[in-house]
Scaffold this motif. Structure first.
Motif, PDB file in Angstrom:
ATOM      1  N   TRP A 208     -22.803 113.803  17.007  1.00 26.89           N
ATOM      2  CA  TRP A 208     -23.149 115.054  17.676  1.00 26.89           C
ATOM      3  C   TRP A 208     -22.020 115.546  18.579  1.00 26.89           C
ATOM      4  CZ3 TRP A 208     -23.075 115.497  22.859  1.00 26.89           C
ATOM      5  CH2 TRP A 208     -23.491 114.442  23.679  1.00 26.89           C
ATOM      6  N   GLU A 209     -21.173 114.616  19.041  1.00 27.03           N
ATOM      7  CA  GLU A 209     -20.017 115.063  19.825  1.00 27.03           C
ATOM      8  C   GLU A 209     -19.044 115.864  18.960  1.00 27.03           C
ATOM      9  OE1 GLU A 209     -17.831 112.225  22.080  1.00 27.03           O
ATOM     10  OE2 GLU A 209     -19.113 112.518  23.829  1.00 27.03           O
ATOM     11  N   SER A 212     -20.555 119.226  18.715  1.00 27.70           N
ATOM     12  CA  SER A 212     -20.460 119.924  19.997  1.00 27.70           C
ATOM     13  C   SER A 212     -19.021 120.340  20.304  1.00 27.70           C
ATOM     14  CB  SER A 212     -20.990 119.032  21.115  1.00 27.70           C
ATOM     15  OG  SER A 212     -22.381 118.836  20.972  1.00 27.70           O
ATOM     16  N   LYS A 215     -18.265 123.541  18.569  1.00 33.40           N
ATOM     17  CA  LYS A 215     -18.930 124.682  19.206  1.00 33.40           C
ATOM     18  C   LYS A 215     -18.255 125.054  20.526  1.00 33.40           C
ATOM     19  CE  LYS A 215     -21.905 126.320  17.489  1.00 33.40           C
ATOM     20  NZ  LYS A 215     -21.975 127.289  16.371  1.00 33.40           N
ATOM     21  N   ARG A 224     -25.689 124.219  26.379  1.00 39.28           N
ATOM     22  CA  ARG A 224     -26.404 124.033  25.120  1.00 39.28           C
ATOM     23  C   ARG A 224     -25.833 122.873  24.296  1.00 39.28           C
ATOM     24  NH1 ARG A 224     -29.682 126.819  21.499  1.00 39.28           N
ATOM     25  NH2 ARG A 224     -29.152 126.550  19.266  1.00 39.28           N
ATOM     26  N   TYR A 225     -24.505 122.654  24.430  1.00 37.48           N
ATOM     27  CA  TYR A 225     -23.857 121.740  23.495  1.00 37.48           C
ATOM     28  C   TYR A 225     -23.305 120.448  24.099  1.00 37.48           C
ATOM     29  CZ  TYR A 225     -24.363 125.551  20.203  1.00 37.48           C
ATOM     30  OH  TYR A 225     -24.892 126.527  19.390  1.00 37.48           O
ATOM     31  N   TYR A 226     -23.311 120.313  25.417  1.00 34.91           N
ATOM     32  CA  TYR A 226     -22.889 119.025  25.989  1.00 34.91           C
ATOM     33  C   TYR A 226     -23.596 118.735  27.294  1.00 34.91           C
ATOM     34  CZ  TYR A 226     -20.208 114.934  27.085  1.00 34.91           C
ATOM     35  OH  TYR A 226     -19.853 113.641  27.354  1.00 34.91           O
ATOM     36  N   LEU A 228     -25.981 117.517  23.969  1.00 36.49           N
ATOM     37  CA  LEU A 228     -26.658 118.350  22.987  1.00 36.49           C
ATOM     38  C   LEU A 228     -28.094 118.624  23.422  1.00 36.49           C
ATOM     39  CD1 LEU A 228     -26.233 119.689  20.190  1.00 36.49           C
ATOM     40  CD2 LEU A 228     -27.266 117.625  19.187  1.00 36.49           C
ATOM     41  N   ALA A 232     -30.651 122.915  20.351  1.00 36.14           N
ATOM     42  CA  ALA A 232     -29.554 122.965  19.383  1.00 36.14           C
ATOM     43  C   ALA A 232     -29.670 121.880  18.322  1.00 36.14           C
ATOM     44  CB  ALA A 232     -28.218 122.840  20.102  1.00 36.14           C
ATOM     45  N   ARG A 233     -30.737 121.096  18.405  1.00 41.93           N
ATOM     46  CA  ARG A 233     -30.873 119.968  17.487  1.00 41.93           C
ATOM     47  C   ARG A 233     -30.969 120.407  16.025  1.00 41.93           C
ATOM     48  NH1 ARG A 233     -29.571 114.860  18.050  1.00 41.93           N
ATOM     49  NH2 ARG A 233     -30.199 115.114  20.219  1.00 41.93           N
ATOM     50  N   TYR A 236     -27.635 121.377  14.775  1.00 41.84           N
ATOM     51  CA  TYR A 236     -26.826 120.182  14.548  1.00 41.84           C
ATOM     52  C   TYR A 236     -27.182 119.506  13.227  1.00 41.84           C
ATOM     53  CZ  TYR A 236     -25.783 115.174  14.851  1.00 41.84           C
ATOM     54  OH  TYR A 236     -25.384 113.890  14.577  1.00 41.84           O
TER      55      TYR A 236
END
Length: 244
Positions: A208-209, A212, A215, A224-226, A228, A232-233, A236
């Motif tokens: 997921w990193e 992210s 993004k 939203r992204y860090y 996650l 946003a799942r 992803y």
């Protein structure tokens, strides 16, 4: 003749799986699992860009005492235990040394390092120093140390006491056979019993990193992204389908 114990090496597939994960992610994952500080404080990389993963061969130094140790670099080489830890070296092993943070004794030098590399050793971690830097650097052997000195290993205040016993290196307990993960961020100790879970959890984190990071590079919201966000799942999961 001096006899020292060997280690039990973890499965190769476990080593290979950890090789795909950086020290920072491994340390963070261990932290969430209850091993709050697996990072050795003191030894730092001497070869930027190098990374290693392998089982620990351990060497313990103690303060010198005249009734326990007679100084002499070449007096009786086979009684010198810093040699014996290298005798155990197999391909991919990592020598980890508790040299008590001593900055005046060079645990290994040119010849010992050459022998270790010739045995297929992956790298050396010392809470202390080495010697013969100009020649050792030619070996391109991955090293994490506190520094360098011209002195040999027992010239000043410490001596090698035991091989493949539990030690403390950089403030972290190391059990022989523990898995060492080291890169430019530093050296992390992974207990073998915790390693499969570390691989599982770190792989999720790594995936997921990556998503992210893409993004965030596009200017997307950090909130939203860090880390996650749940919102946003689904995005992803769609990304994963096309980026496996």
């Amino acid at each position: 003749m001096t006899h020292t114990p060997d280690i039990t090496r973890p499965p190769k597939e476990l080593i290979d799986a950890l090789r795909e994960i950086g020290a920072a992610t491994v340390a963070g994952t261990l932290g969430h699992m209850g091993f709050r500080n697996p990072h050795m404080v003191g030894p730092v990389t001497q070869n930027h860009g190098k990374s290693i993963v392998g089982p620990a061969l351990t060497l313990q130094f103690l303060p010198q005492r005249p009734d326990l140790f007679n100084e002499g670099e070449y007096a009786d080489p086979e009684t010198q235990l810093h040699r014996h830890v290298l005798y155990h070296a197999q391909e991919g092993d990592v020598v980890v040394v508790d040299a008590r943070g001593d900055m005046s004794s060079g645990v290994f030098g040119d010849m010992m390092s050459t022998y270790f590399k010739g045995r297929g050793g992956a790298g050396i971690v010392i809470d202390g120093c080495m010697r013969d830097r100009p020649n050792v650097e030619k070996l391109d052997l991955p090293l994490w140390l506190r520094g360098w000195t011209p002195n040999y290993h027992v010239q000043t205040s410490i001596y090698p006491n035991a091989v493949n016993v539990p030690i403390a290196c950089g403030g972290v307990t190391v059990i022989p056979g523990d898995i060492i993960v080291a890169d430019d961020d530093g050296v992390v100790v992974v207990p073998v019993a915790m390693a499969p879970k570390v691989v599982e959890e770190a792989k999720k984190h790594h995936d997921w990193e990556e998503f992210s990071r893409e993004k965030l590079m596009q200017g997307a919201p950090l909130q939203r992204y860090y880390p996650l966000h749940d919102d946003a799942r689904e995005e992803y999961e769609e990304w994963r389908k096309t980026n496996r």
